[in-house]
Design an enzyme around this catalytic site. Structure first.
Site, short mmCIF file in Angstrom:
data_model
loop_
_atom_site.label_atom_id
_atom_site.label_comp_id
_atom_site.label_asym_id
_atom_site.label_seq_id
_atom_site.Cartn_x
_atom_site.Cartn_y
_atom_site.Cartn_z
NE ARG A 121 -46.85 103.77 -5.76
CZ ARG A 121 -45.73 103.11 -5.45
NH1 ARG A 121 -45.77 102.07 -4.67
NH2 ARG A 121 -44.58 103.50 -5.93
CG HIS A 148 -42.59 103.99 -10.98
ND1 HIS A 148 -42.97 105.09 -10.23
CD2 HIS A 148 -42.04 103.11 -10.10
CE1 HIS A 148 -42.67 104.86 -8.96
NE2 HIS A 148 -42.10 103.68 -8.85
CD GLN A 151 -37.93 103.86 -9.06
OE1 GLN A 151 -38.77 103.70 -8.20
NE2 GLN A 151 -36.63 103.83 -8.80
CG ASP A 244 -39.80 96.16 -10.96
OD1 ASP A 244 -39.85 96.03 -9.72
OD2 ASP A 244 -40.72 96.72 -11.62
CB CYS A 286 -37.58 100.51 -8.91
SG CYS A 286 -38.49 99.00 -9.24
NE ARG A 331 -38.75 107.26 -6.70
CZ ARG A 331 -39.87 106.58 -6.38
NH1 ARG A 331 -39.79 105.40 -5.84
NH2 ARG A 331 -41.07 107.08 -6.65
N1 NVA Z 1 -43.30 96.98 -11.06
C1 NVA Z 1 -43.44 97.18 -9.65
C2 NVA Z 1 -42.76 98.44 -9.24
C3 NVA Z 1 -42.77 98.71 -7.77
C4 NVA Z 1 -42.07 100.00 -7.43
C5 NVA Z 1 -44.90 97.19 -9.25
O1 NVA Z 1 -45.69 97.84 -9.97
O2 NVA Z 1 -45.27 96.56 -8.27
N1 CP Z 2 -39.72 102.05 -6.03
C1 CP Z 2 -40.89 102.34 -5.45
O1 CP Z 2 -41.78 102.95 -6.03
O2 CP Z 2 -41.00 101.89 -4.17
P1 CP Z 2 -42.33 101.90 -3.29
O3 CP Z 2 -43.28 100.92 -3.94
O4 CP Z 2 -41.89 101.46 -1.93
O5 CP Z 2 -42.89 103.28 -3.31
#
Ligand code: NVA
Ligand code: CP
Length: 351
Positions: A121, A148, A151, A244, A286, A331
């Site tokens: 990540r 993602h 997800q 989101d 999410c 997930r």
């Molecule tokens: N769009 C958000 C998703 C978090 C799971 C981010 O990248 O912070």
């Molecule tokens: N939805 C998601 O990716 O959550 P986290 O950022 O907590 O991993």
């Protein structure tokens, strides 16, 4: 049947069409393969609920690389690894040399010599792509600025659980229409035959490149997508209202976003605007979500701009439509599916 199986074994065919592959973006798999993974995740969920062991990755070592913070993805990869019999090892950005003292290529070669699979990540898609290129082991994208994909497996699994199918489902995503989640929803939905509507102000709509890709997939699957700043049009007769955070990890322009996205909040008025019967409508997110001021950011935004809820109201978040916590649980099941399929030497000769 036995003869056929015997021939396959004699021919020494690869056991699984998935074995050794990486999930860097949704387009790495065919729509049928994605649906297979979703169904496999549903199966693994049933095994887990029944207490039936599914240790497909006995003795494997899994590296979990996180440049950005995470609750769900980290927990899901950790528990999924353990349930599958593997050993997960968390390597945060302050723990390893990646990018700072050592190139991605060198790090990938080292990790690939010790670990059997790598989750990443972080910010740049090129990093996860390079990890896959140089490590020689399956790499799973746990979120980048662009995509993602893990997800998406959980999201479309949740949709299938709720509606029994994915094809022809209308999903309206409201908010920042060019972030990772929006990009992934647009592409995955178009691949799987769901009609995705990205409902966002013009400044935050998907790039031409992403739109072109969605077009290609939609033509094949027969789905229709819509990119619009018109909320009434975007949510009319929808089945899934999805949102989101307004500001993603790595971004900081709260003031602009609050101004641009306030009208795109999912609230009870949005629910009414869908005109969808209650049993045909769900809300998804999410997570994490700003639905109250019980967070540092939520509190700060309240002090600065006077709003207590951002992308979704607390009322919708706690309503009969809400499915975000089932989605979060999924997930784990879906991450299990992708890890087991790509690393478990399973007998999946074709999909
Ligand atoms: N769009 C958000 C998703 C978090 C799971 C981010 O990248 O912070
Ligand atoms: N939805 C998601 O990716 O959550 P986290 O950022 O907590 O991993």
């Amino acid at each position: 049947m036995e003869q056929k199986l015997g021939n396959l074994v004699k021919k020494n065919v690869v056991n699984s069409v998935f074995q050794g592959r990486s999930l860097l973006a949704e387009k790495d798999f065919t729509p049928m393969e994605l649906e297979f993974l979703i169904d496999f995740a549903l199966h693994l969920k049933a095994l887990k609920k029944l207490g039936i062991s599914h240790r497909y990755l006995e003795g494997k070592n899994i590296a979990l690389l996180f440049e950005k913070t995470s609750t769900r993805t980290r927990s899901a990869f950790t528990t999924a690894s353990i349930d599958l019999g593997a050993h997960p090892e968390f390597l945060g950005s302050n723990d390893i040399q990646l990018g700072k003292k050592e190139s991605v290529e060198d790090t990938a070669r080292v990790l690939g010599s010790m670990f059997d699979g790598i989750e990443f990540r972080g910010f740049k898609q090129s990093v996860v792509d390079d990890l896959a290129r140089y490590s020689g082991v399956p790499v799973w994208n746990g979120l980048t600025d662009e995509w993602h994909p893990t997800q998406m497996l959980a999201d479309f699994m949740t949709i299938k659980e709720n509606f029994g199918h994915i094809k022809n489902i209308n999903l309206s995503y409201m908010g920042d229409g060019r972030n990772n989640t929006a990009n992934s929803l647009l592409i995955t939905g178009s691949m799987l035959g769901a009609n995705i509507r990205i409902v966002s102000p013009k400044e935050l709509q998907p790039s031409e490149k992403t739109t072109e890709l969605a077009k290609k997939f939609a033509e094949k699957s027969g789905s229709r997508f819509l990119i619009t700043d018109n909320i009434d049009e975007g949510v009319s007769k929808t089945n899934v209202l999805y949102t989101d955070v307004w500001v993603s990890m790595g971004e900081s322009d709260w003031e602009d976003r609050v101004k641009l996205l306030k009208p795109y909040q999912v609230n009870m008025e949005t629910i009414r605007k869908t005109s969808t019967p209650d049993d045909q409508l769900i809300f998804m997110h999410c997570l994490p979500a700003f639905h109250d001021i019980n967070t540092d950011y939520g509190h700060e935004i309240f002090e600065k701009y006077g709003i207590k809820e951002m992308e979704v109201t607390d009322e919708v978040f706690r309503s009969i439509y809400a499915r975000q916590f089932e989605e979060a649980e999924n997930r784990m099941h879906s991450i299990k599916a992708i890890m087991a399929a790509t690393l478990g030497n399973l007998f999946i000769p074709h999909v």
